[in-house]
Design an enzyme around this catalytic site. Structure first.
Site, PDB file in Angstrom:
ATOM      1  N   ARG A 158       8.529  11.002  -1.675  1.00 59.56           N
ATOM      2  CA  ARG A 158       9.088  11.441  -2.962  1.00 59.56           C
ATOM      3  C   ARG A 158       8.849  12.926  -3.185  1.00 59.56           C
ATOM      4  O   ARG A 158       9.619  13.594  -3.883  1.00 59.56           O
ATOM      5  CB  ARG A 158       8.493  10.594  -4.093  1.00 59.56           C
ATOM      6  CG  ARG A 158       7.012  10.733  -4.237  1.00 59.56           C
ATOM      7  CD  ARG A 158       6.399   9.598  -5.044  1.00 59.56           C
ATOM      8  NE  ARG A 158       6.289   8.353  -4.278  1.00 59.56           N
ATOM      9  CZ  ARG A 158       5.818   7.208  -4.774  1.00 59.56           C
ATOM     10  NH1 ARG A 158       5.424   7.150  -6.037  1.00 59.56           N
ATOM     11  NH2 ARG A 158       5.737   6.133  -4.022  1.00 59.56           N
ATOM     12  N   LYS A 161      -3.483   5.926   6.319  1.00 61.36           N
ATOM     13  CA  LYS A 161      -3.115   4.519   6.452  1.00 61.36           C
ATOM     14  C   LYS A 161      -4.096   3.826   7.390  1.00 61.36           C
ATOM     15  O   LYS A 161      -4.735   4.487   8.203  1.00 61.36           O
ATOM     16  CB  LYS A 161      -1.701   4.414   7.054  1.00 61.36           C
ATOM     17  CG  LYS A 161      -0.589   4.889   6.156  1.00 61.36           C
ATOM     18  CD  LYS A 161       0.755   4.774   6.857  1.00 61.36           C
ATOM     19  CE  LYS A 161       1.883   5.280   5.966  1.00 61.36           C
ATOM     20  NZ  LYS A 161       2.128   4.460   4.776  1.00 61.36           N
TER      21      LYS A 161
END
Ligand code: BES
Ligand code: MN
Ligand code: ZN
Length: 497
Positions: free
Chosen positions: A354, A280
């Site tokens: 996920r 990020k």
């Protein structure tokens, strides 16, 4: 804080402070009017002089008001009368508690104008009141070393007036609301901790602590070798780049009939999400310590179920790890095998939530659950779609989704269902494996849910994307405690019918 409910005359109540509401047009509601009459128009006089406008959130503290048994009177603004609904009521209550928390007031009587009964019945009003007070009195568990500001003095709150016939419901509501507030504070304390303290092992220790505090709760935590034996290839892929060992935490609350199908709660426990190799940018990366808010919600839900002795069998599953770059970290393009045997191409290592959830959801199957609910700070796309106001709800069972949305409404912890139809899953196709872990920007909250849906076939499942609701940024930076109130309402209804 100790909460009580009263019926009968407000003016006769003894306390350090009496709190009444004033509408924007200087209108007094029924309760405030009665108080004003007893005070020979003192409140009206003040409004006429223009000293208090009644704007939402405004407050004015008056001391030594003759004719009052309470030592102080707090006026709080209710905003416009025609727009006065439960949101305005809650906002006024929060403003009142916030104002009182700056004083030495230890006991207060809250006689705020009540929104329409159809919107907020005695039980729900009382529950919201206790819960909102607890939330307003919460102080961040910071690590500042200077002199601590004194804790708020407010210790006793009385709410009313209720009709005599409504007192029992109100008291039940206050009990539930106080418990929700207590568990929400636990959630926030855990979630606010920095990633170097709140590690996967710390979360496991918190689970063990819950089991020690509550007889109905059991906890265990699997280490990396045990996780490997379960063949959780997706979970292991995420933790590879980290020096912190992962944990797979399993909680049980046995409150229901023996053998009754449990409700399984799954929480994303990424104690820090750097993005991994798909790193990020530095902007607000610190907030990725909150990437374990789903896990903290599961811990708090067990605390709550135990406090309320909910007649419900609950299972909690928390895959906990960090997502870090490093020489051993997974790389974009790597293909791993999930616990249920699907091959997954990891196109973006930042779509890690996920991955760890898929193996946990598969693990849920062995419990033959009545329903599975996962909670996760899963996608920035959900923040784009719903902002900080609504939690995203998706799943494979519309009835369950609607039940959760209704719980969110009742709990002032709102959620909104997004359409998880088949097309979204098709976006996850790849040439190299059964499924890819990302599908491009469009519909990102739903494609993430579609990924999870591949691991929940045959189970009633709902997914709560709390990326926008679990914490606040900027000057208000802190975990919010959401979605515990929503989940609390859901569990209470499931347990008590
Ligand atoms: N934990 C983040 C989601 C997130 C981002 C929550 C910002 C709150 C604020 C999650 O692991 C993530 O990084 N998701 C990616 C997915 C993308 C790579 C498909 C995202 O949302 O950018
Ligand atoms: Mn991520
Ligand atoms: Zn994440």
């Amino acid at each position: 804080m100790q909460c009580s409910a009263y019926s009968g005359q407000t003016i006769a109540r003894r306390a350090d402070c009496l709190v009444i509401g004033v509408f924007e047009s200087r209108e007094l509601g029924a309760e405030a009017r009665a108080v004003d009459r007893a005070l020979r128009g003192r409140v009206r006089g003040l409004l006429q002089r223009g000293d208090f406008a009644g704007r939402a959130g405004e407050s004015l503290l008056l001391a030594d008001v003759p004719g009052l048994r309470a030592t102080r009177l707090l006026l709080v603004g209710l905003g416009a009368a025609r727009n006065y609904h439960r949101r305005g009521w809650r906002r006024a209550l929060t403003a009142a508690v916030t104002a009182l928390a700056r004083t030495r007031v230890a006991s207060a009587v809250f006689a705020l104008e009540r929104p329409d009964e159809r919107e907020l019945d005695d039980y729900t009003l009382a529950r919201s009141a206790a819960e909102a007070c607890g939330a307003a009195l919460y102080r961040i568990n910071d690590l500042k070393t200077g002199k601590r500001p004194p804790a708020p003095s407010l210790a006793r709150a009385s709410f009313g007036p209720f009709a005599a016939g409504g007192l029992a419901d109100a008291r039940r509501g206050l009990g539930d609301g106080s418990a929700i507030a207590g568990s929400a504070a636990l959630l926030r304390n855990i979630a606010n901790l920095p990633g170097n303290i709140c590690t996967p092992r710390y979360l496991a220790a918190q689970a063990a602590q819950l089991a020690r505090s509550h007889r109905s709760v059991r906890a265990r935590a699997l280490n990396e070798a045990q996780i490997r034996r379960l063949k959780m290839g997706c979970f292991l892929a995420v933790t590879r780049g980290s020096a912190e060992p992962p944990r797979f935490i399993i909680l049980e609350h046995r409150g229901g009939r023996r053998g009754a199908a449990p409700l399984v709660l799954v929480g994303k426990g990424v104690t820090f999400d750097s993005g991994g190799i798909s790193i990020k940018d530095a902007n607000a990366m610190d907030e990725m310590k909150f990437d374990m808010c789903g896990a903290a919600t599961v811990l708090a839900a067990f605390d709550l179920a135990a406090r309320l002795k909910l007649r419900l069998n609950l299972v909690g599953l928390i895959p906990a790890c960090e997502n870090m770059p490093g020489g051993r970290a997974i790389k974009p393009g790597d293909i791993v095998t999930s616990a249920d045997g699907q091959t997954v191409e990891i196109l973006n290592t930042d779509a890690e939530g996920r991955l760890i959830l898929s193996d946990a959801l598969h693990y849920a199957r062995r419990y033959r659950p009545a329903a599975v609910i996962d909670m996760a700070t899963l996608t920035g796309a959900c923040v784009v779609a719903l902002g900080a106001h609504h939690t995203g709800v998706m799943g494979n069972d519309d009835e369950l989704a609607r039940e959760l949305v209704a719980s969110g409404k009742r709990a002032d912890d709102r959620a909104w269902q997004l359409p998880l139809t088949e097309e979204y899953g098709e976006q996850l196709k790849t040439n190299f494996a059964d499924v890819a872990n990302v599908a491009g920007r469009d519909g990102g909250a739903i494609t993430a849910a579609a990924f999870l849906g591949r691991f929940t076939k045959g189970m009633k499942w709902a997914h709560l994307d709390i990326a926008g609701t679990a914490w606040l940024s900027g000057a208000q930076k802190s975990a919010t405690g959401r979605p515990l109130a929503l989940l609390g309402d859901f569990m209470i209804r499931r347990a008590r019918g």
